[in-house]
Write a protein that holds these residues in place. Structure first.
Motif, PDB file in Angstrom:
ATOM      1  N   PRO A  80      -5.252  -9.487   4.577  1.00  0.00           N
ATOM      2  CA  PRO A  80      -5.165  -8.926   3.223  1.00  0.00           C
ATOM      3  C   PRO A  80      -5.044  -7.396   3.247  1.00  0.00           C
ATOM      4  O   PRO A  80      -5.749  -6.735   4.014  1.00  0.00           O
ATOM      5  N   TYR A  81      -4.144  -6.893   2.455  1.00  0.00           N
ATOM      6  CA  TYR A  81      -3.933  -5.449   2.411  1.00  0.00           C
ATOM      7  C   TYR A  81      -3.665  -5.036   0.967  1.00  0.00           C
ATOM      8  O   TYR A  81      -3.373  -5.864   0.104  1.00  0.00           O
ATOM      9  N   ALA A  82      -3.769  -3.750   0.738  1.00  0.00           N
ATOM     10  CA  ALA A  82      -3.493  -3.201  -0.594  1.00  0.00           C
ATOM     11  C   ALA A  82      -2.508  -2.064  -0.447  1.00  0.00           C
ATOM     12  O   ALA A  82      -2.632  -1.238   0.463  1.00  0.00           O
ATOM     13  N   VAL A  83      -1.523  -2.078  -1.308  1.00  0.00           N
ATOM     14  CA  VAL A  83      -0.572  -0.963  -1.339  1.00  0.00           C
ATOM     15  C   VAL A  83      -0.410  -0.539  -2.800  1.00  0.00           C
ATOM     16  O   VAL A  83       0.474  -1.033  -3.514  1.00  0.00           O
ATOM     17  N   PRO A  84      -1.290   0.329  -3.268  1.00  0.00           N
ATOM     18  CA  PRO A  84      -1.166   0.797  -4.658  1.00  0.00           C
ATOM     19  C   PRO A  84       0.108   1.618  -4.836  1.00  0.00           C
ATOM     20  O   PRO A  84       0.693   2.093  -3.857  1.00  0.00           O
ATOM     21  N   ASP A  85       0.511   1.749  -6.079  1.00  0.00           N
ATOM     22  CA  ASP A  85       1.721   2.524  -6.362  1.00  0.00           C
ATOM     23  C   ASP A  85       1.616   3.899  -5.719  1.00  0.00           C
ATOM     24  O   ASP A  85       0.536   4.526  -5.709  1.00  0.00           O
ATOM     25  N   PHE A  86       2.742   4.342  -5.185  1.00  0.00           N
ATOM     26  CA  PHE A  86       2.733   5.667  -4.565  1.00  0.00           C
ATOM     27  C   PHE A  86       2.504   6.726  -5.646  1.00  0.00           C
ATOM     28  O   PHE A  86       2.806   6.520  -6.822  1.00  0.00           O
ATOM     29  N   VAL A  87       1.988   7.821  -5.203  1.00  0.00           N
ATOM     30  CA  VAL A  87       1.725   8.927  -6.125  1.00  0.00           C
ATOM     31  C   VAL A  87       3.042   9.675  -6.356  1.00  0.00           C
ATOM     32  O   VAL A  87       3.693  10.106  -5.393  1.00  0.00           O
ATOM     33  N   ALA A  88       3.434   9.770  -7.593  1.00  0.00           N
ATOM     34  CA  ALA A  88       4.651  10.527  -7.939  1.00  0.00           C
ATOM     35  C   ALA A  88       4.275  12.004  -8.025  1.00  0.00           C
ATOM     36  O   ALA A  88       3.490  12.401  -8.882  1.00  0.00           O
ATOM     37  N   GLU A  89       4.822  12.786  -7.140  1.00  0.00           N
ATOM     38  CA  GLU A  89       4.430  14.200  -7.087  1.00  0.00           C
ATOM     39  C   GLU A  89       5.235  15.062  -8.036  1.00  0.00           C
ATOM     40  O   GLU A  89       4.948  16.248  -8.183  1.00  0.00           O
ATOM     41  N   ASN A  90       6.261  14.509  -8.636  1.00  0.00           N
ATOM     42  CA  ASN A  90       6.931  15.181  -9.743  1.00  0.00           C
ATOM     43  C   ASN A  90       7.490  14.121 -10.671  1.00  0.00           C
ATOM     44  O   ASN A  90       7.513  12.924 -10.348  1.00  0.00           O
ATOM     45  N   SER A  91       7.914  14.579 -11.813  1.00  0.00           N
ATOM     46  CA  SER A  91       8.315  13.631 -12.850  1.00  0.00           C
ATOM     47  C   SER A  91       9.542  12.829 -12.445  1.00  0.00           C
ATOM     48  O   SER A  91       9.679  11.651 -12.793  1.00  0.00           O
ATOM     49  N   TRP A 117     -12.356  -0.444  -1.465  1.00  0.00           N
ATOM     50  CA  TRP A 117     -11.360  -1.341  -0.896  1.00  0.00           C
ATOM     51  C   TRP A 117     -12.000  -2.443  -0.075  1.00  0.00           C
ATOM     52  O   TRP A 117     -11.459  -3.540   0.043  1.00  0.00           O
ATOM     53  N   LYS A 118     -13.189  -2.142   0.498  1.00  0.00           N
ATOM     54  CA  LYS A 118     -13.945  -3.215   1.163  1.00  0.00           C
ATOM     55  C   LYS A 118     -14.366  -4.265   0.147  1.00  0.00           C
ATOM     56  O   LYS A 118     -14.409  -5.461   0.450  1.00  0.00           O
ATOM     57  N   ALA A 119     -14.690  -3.791  -1.036  1.00  0.00           N
ATOM     58  CA  ALA A 119     -15.206  -4.713  -2.051  1.00  0.00           C
ATOM     59  C   ALA A 119     -14.183  -5.770  -2.423  1.00  0.00           C
ATOM     60  O   ALA A 119     -14.548  -6.889  -2.808  1.00  0.00           O
ATOM     61  N   ILE A 120     -12.908  -5.448  -2.308  1.00  0.00           N
ATOM     62  CA  ILE A 120     -11.876  -6.454  -2.622  1.00  0.00           C
ATOM     63  C   ILE A 120     -11.316  -7.055  -1.336  1.00  0.00           C
ATOM     64  O   ILE A 120     -10.277  -7.716  -1.360  1.00  0.00           O
ATOM     65  N   ASN A 121     -11.992  -6.808  -0.221  1.00  0.00           N
ATOM     66  CA  ASN A 121     -11.650  -7.404   1.076  1.00  0.00           C
ATOM     67  C   ASN A 121     -10.282  -6.972   1.587  1.00  0.00           C
ATOM     68  O   ASN A 121      -9.595  -7.718   2.275  1.00  0.00           O
ATOM     69  N   ALA A 122      -9.875  -5.776   1.219  1.00  0.00           N
ATOM     70  CA  ALA A 122      -8.625  -5.235   1.763  1.00  0.00           C
ATOM     71  C   ALA A 122      -8.910  -4.719   3.165  1.00  0.00           C
ATOM     72  O   ALA A 122      -9.728  -3.820   3.343  1.00  0.00           O
ATOM     73  N   GLN A 123      -8.229  -5.296   4.146  1.00  0.00           N
ATOM     74  CA  GLN A 123      -8.466  -4.848   5.521  1.00  0.00           C
ATOM     75  C   GLN A 123      -7.581  -3.675   5.886  1.00  0.00           C
ATOM     76  O   GLN A 123      -7.903  -2.926   6.797  1.00  0.00           O
ATOM     77  N   ALA A 124      -6.469  -3.565   5.204  1.00  0.00           N
ATOM     78  CA  ALA A 124      -5.593  -2.414   5.426  1.00  0.00           C
ATOM     79  C   ALA A 124      -5.235  -1.819   4.078  1.00  0.00           C
ATOM     80  O   ALA A 124      -5.101  -2.548   3.080  1.00  0.00           O
ATOM     81  N   LEU A 125      -5.096  -0.532   4.056  1.00  0.00           N
ATOM     82  CA  LEU A 125      -4.730   0.181   2.819  1.00  0.00           C
ATOM     83  C   LEU A 125      -3.573   1.114   3.137  1.00  0.00           C
ATOM     84  O   LEU A 125      -3.617   1.846   4.135  1.00  0.00           O
ATOM     85  N   ILE A 126      -2.562   1.064   2.284  1.00  0.00           N
ATOM     86  CA  ILE A 126      -1.394   1.927   2.459  1.00  0.00           C
ATOM     87  C   ILE A 126      -1.312   2.844   1.245  1.00  0.00           C
ATOM     88  O   ILE A 126      -1.215   2.358   0.102  1.00  0.00           O
ATOM     89  N   THR A 127      -1.380   4.097   1.474  1.00  0.00           N
ATOM     90  CA  THR A 127      -1.232   5.057   0.381  1.00  0.00           C
ATOM     91  C   THR A 127       0.007   5.893   0.656  1.00  0.00           C
ATOM     92  O   THR A 127       0.393   6.096   1.816  1.00  0.00           O
ATOM     93  N   GLY A 128       0.624   6.376  -0.412  1.00  0.00           N
ATOM     94  CA  GLY A 128       1.823   7.167  -0.229  1.00  0.00           C
ATOM     95  C   GLY A 128       2.111   8.035  -1.432  1.00  0.00           C
ATOM     96  O   GLY A 128       1.484   7.897  -2.490  1.00  0.00           O
ATOM     97  N   ALA A 129       3.041   8.931  -1.235  1.00  0.00           N
ATOM     98  CA  ALA A 129       3.466   9.813  -2.320  1.00  0.00           C
ATOM     99  C   ALA A 129       4.965  10.000  -2.207  1.00  0.00           C
ATOM    100  O   ALA A 129       5.538   9.890  -1.109  1.00  0.00           O
ATOM    101  N   VAL A 130       5.597  10.254  -3.317  1.00  0.00           N
ATOM    102  CA  VAL A 130       7.045  10.415  -3.349  1.00  0.00           C
ATOM    103  C   VAL A 130       7.381  11.603  -4.243  1.00  0.00           C
ATOM    104  O   VAL A 130       6.729  11.835  -5.273  1.00  0.00           O
ATOM    105  N   SER A 131       8.382  12.323  -3.822  1.00  0.00           N
ATOM    106  CA  SER A 131       8.867  13.426  -4.652  1.00  0.00           C
ATOM    107  C   SER A 131      10.387  13.450  -4.581  1.00  0.00           C
ATOM    108  O   SER A 131      10.981  13.041  -3.569  1.00  0.00           O
TER     109      SER A 131
END
Lengths: 439, 356
Positions: free
Chosen positions: A39-50, A97-111
């Motif tokens: 199980p992993y989580a990949v939340p929406d990437f952070v938009a660094e500009n509009s 993220w442990k609380a939802i049993n995510a063993q891997a987390l992917i974070t990112g940002a895009v511009s």
């Protein structure tokens, strides 16, 4: 005598103490684990500009589709997330993220700057509370955002599994449209997941068995353009093509590139006898590698170019054989019931995939290069033509359904036999060939 | 001469004279016993020595004669066999004729009244809750160490049994000068029909391991060049050995069941990618544990076998995830044996799970 008895008694006492006491740490061995998606989580990437707002979610979706499509990972949906990633540089609250049993987390940002897109990401081992590798950054055009998402997914896959990915790759295949009685076939190329479909030839003639070059910029295929089969080479970028063997009175088919990309193997039928030949792309006469009255065809190089596996009916039934790359005495490697064909050497070099027909059923299977440890991965009315993903982990093949209204489709399956999936393409398809990872 | 010589000489003379003049050596002939015999002939001897013969069977017992049977004739006629109705009870006819009860006089029950009220969900008071019967406590079975002529009631559970029955001694608050050490009351021995020897029950469960003689600390000798690293490694190994000696636990180790419980807990979280190269790697990880059964600090890779660096790294990470993910509030390990699981080494061997 008394001394001897005393020594014996003392020795027994010491042995008893040794058996009783445990020295050092507690040691246990585990031999049974579980086979389940991580199980992993990949939340929406952070938009660094509009301007990047539209890509932030799409990137995360393509990455999730790539990872979950392997069957090795399971995405935890966004609605189950407790925390939100609002800043790429902020520390991660692993507890959430442990609380939802995510063993891997992917974070990112895009511009987005002008017509260029910049994507950066990090991968975390949630329960270890640390990052897997270092963050990476990709730059490209906004039109290539899907490729960038595939590249991120490849990097994530590689960091978690320790193996190369296969998401930033393409597949060339024979696109099939129309009824079975009047089926139109033409070469098509697409991303591995079915996106960005393009046609390389028209449907004026039958085409068969396309094969990518090691660099992915050229394709070999067989065409009936002249009325009988001939091998062509096509440049993917310019869609220019030329025939490779135009010797009169012969038929050529089943081509495959050598690992160096400078020569190819193919089958040539001359005077009613089919043998395997090797020819240089620079020109010259083909060199004959087999010399039997049987039908020798479907050759495939080992990754190091030292051996060739092919199919032959020299024993009376269609079986698999391995011979040196320069020719020589072939050694039969398939001994099971039924007929074996279309062997393909794994990019890892450890397995050979094949088509097997037995008791009216077709199978895609794998075996060791010496023919041992045969495993059948699929079974259906008609499965054939396996091709390996660039990392040697997944096999794509053709599955045809029964009956007059039957159609061909592309399927993929993990080398473990799990995760059988239908590839999403428009219309039907057959004869897939996987490209190497794109540069 | 001594008087003893005279006495001895007189005695010898007396004995010799008595032997010569007396009737010591004149013995009377012993009487001879005689037995009278009779002479018999050969025929009479043969008749006497012949073994006993079995009695001859009597042959004039009447043997029963079997009656003469008439030859059996097969049944050649036709006869319709009636198949019994398996579904029909024997008194089906009576059941069919039984009249249905007259329901005309019966009144239909009134429809249930619909109460549109939220039921009172307040928790019951303690008195109500106290009405719930308590679960009977399980009987404590305690082995008895002796056989007594009369059974004695077993003592209360968790009571220490001593050889000498004595009263409980409680220290008096006033006697502050010489406080008496409190001592638990002991119960009389229970009795049963089974002999429990001292070897079975009397052995101490834990014993203090004798302290090893401390080793003198090796003086650090300055060495040059390559010998420094070797000396450092040796010193480190010596320190580890010392630490191991200090940490050597005493008492009974974990039982097989306790080890199995830990193993099952971890293996439930060990996710193996059977198609990957890491499935060929066996890793051993080590960790220190808190008394709550949780990993204390980092998990370290102690050994790996069967794969390249990348596969080993993935196998180790999978093992680490398994240990950390399933520990939750802490692994259930016996706290009284903490010294035995203060440090744990787990080997993750995927050999059985590999694709074959």
């Amino acid at each position: 005598m008394m001394r001897f008895l005393a020594a014996l008694l003392m020795g027994l006492t010491v042995l008893g103490q040794m058996a009783y006491a445990q020295s050092g740490p507690l040691r246990i061995e585990i031999t049974d684990g579980v086979v389940e998606p991580l199980p992993y989580a990949v939340p929406d990437f952070v938009a660094e500009n509009s301007a990047a707002g539209g890509y932030a979610k799409q990137l995360a979706q393509v990455i999730a589709s790539d990872l979950s499509g392997t069957g090795l990972f399971r995405e935890i949906p966004e609605k189950a997330h407790i925390a939100k990633i609002t800043s790429f540089s902020a520390p991660v609250q692993f507890v959430d993220w442990k609380a939802i049993n995510a063993q891997a987390l992917i974070t990112g940002a895009v511009s987005v700057s002008g017509g260029n897109l910049e994507v950066k990401f990090r991968v975390y081992d949630v329960f270890a509370g640390q990052e897997l590798g270092n963050g990476l950054r990709f730059k490209g055009t906004v039109e290539g955002w899907r490729r960038m998402a595939h590249k991120v997914a490849d990097a994530v896959y590689s960091r978690i599994t320790g193996e190369g990915g296969y998401f930033d790759s393409r597949v060339v295949f024979v696109s099939e449209t129309g009824p079975k009685s009047d089926r139109k076939k033409r070469l098509a190329i697409m991303d591995y997941d079915g996106a960005n479909l393009q046609y390389l030839t028209d449907s004026s003639s039958i085409v068969l068995a396309p094969r990518f070059s090691p660099t992915g910029d050229k394709v070999l295929y067989t065409s009936y353009e002249t009325g009988f089969p001939q091998v062509y080479i096509l440049d993917v970028g310019s869609v220019q093509r030329r025939v490779l063997n135009s010797e009169a009175g012969t038929m050529s088919f089943a081509p495959r590139f050598a690992p160096d990309g400078k020569s190819l193997l193919l089958s040539i039928t001359r005077d009613g006898n089919t043998d395997i030949y090797r020819m240089s792309l620079a020109g010259g006469a083909p060199k004959r590698l087999t010399a039997s009255p049987a039908i020798d065809t479907a050759p495939s190089f080992s990754p190091d170019g030292s051996k060739i596996v092919f199919e032959s009916d020299r024993s009376g039934t269609q079986q698999l054989y391995v011979m040196p790359a320069a020719g020589g005495e072939p050694k039969r490697i398939s001994f099971g019931q039924g007929r074996y064909g279309t062997p393909v050497w794994s990019p890892r070099g450890d397995l050979i995939a094949f088509t097997k027909q037995n008791k009216g059923r077709f199978h895609i299977g794998v075996m060791r290069t010496d023919g041992s440890e045969e495993r059948l991965l699929t079974a259906s009315f008609l499965d054939e033509g396996p091709t390996w993903a660039p990392n040697g982990r997944v096999i794509m093949f053709t599955r045809e359904t029964q009956g007059a209204s039957g159609s061909s489709a592309l399927y993929s399956v993990d080398v473990s036999g799990r995760n059988l999936r239908k590839v999403k393409i428009t219309g039907g398809g057959s004869d897939p060939a996987w490209s190497p990872l794109q540069e | 001469m001594h008087i003893g010589h005279y006495i001895s000489g007189a005695a010898h003379v007396g004995v010799i004279g008595w032997a010569l003049l007396g009737s010591v050596f004149h013995s009377a002939p012993e009487p001879v016993e005689t037995v009278g015999v009779a002479v018999i002939s050969e025929a009479e001897f043969a008749a006497l020595s012949e073994p006993e013969r079995a009695p001859a069977p009597e042959t004039d017992v009447a043997v029963p004669v079997a009656p003469e049977l008439a030859p059996s004739q097969p049944f050649v006629g036709t006869e319709t066999d009636t198949v019994p109705d398996q579904n029909r009870p024997e008194n089906a006819e009576a059941a069919e004729t039984e009249e249905a009860p007259d329901m005309s006089g019966a009144e239909a029950p009134e429809p249930a009244e619909l109460i549109d009220q939220v039921p009172d969900m307040t928790p019951p008071s303690e008195e109500i809750a106290a009405l719930q019967p308590r679960e009977a406590e399980p009987e404590t079975v305690q082995p008895a160490p002796r056989v007594a002529p009369e059974p004695v009631a077993p003592p209360e559970p968790d009571v220490k049994i001593d050889d000498v029955v004595q009263e409980a001694v409680v220290p008096e608050e006033s006697s502050e000068a010489t406080p008496q050490e409190p001592q638990e009351a002991t119960a009389p021995e229970a009795a049963s029909t089974e002999i429990a020897t001292e070897a079975k029950v009397g052995a101490p469960k834990t014993s203090v391991r004798p302290q090893l003689r401390p080793r003198p600390a090796a003086p650090a000798e300055p060495r040059a060049n390559a010998n420094d690293s070797i000396a450092a490694a040796l010193a480190e190994a010596g320190a580890e050995e010392q630490a191991e000696i200090r940490a050597a636990p005493s008492g009974p180790p974990l039982t097989r069941g306790e080890k199995d419980a830990l193993r099952i807990s971890v293996q439930n979280c060990w996710v193996v990618d059977v198609g990957s190269q890491s499935a060929n790697v066996t890793v051993t990880v080590g960790m220190k544990m808190t008394q709550e059964g949780k990993v204390d600090g980092a998990i370290s890779l102690l050994a790996a076998e069967g794969g390249d660096e990348s596969a080993t790294k993935v196998a180790f990470e999978a093992a680490r995830r398994a240990v950390l993910r399933c520990q939750k509030g802490g692994y259930k390990l016996p706290i009284d044996k903490y010294e035995h699981w203060r440090e744990i080494e787990i080997t993750f061997n995927p050999e059985k799970m590999r694709l074959k």
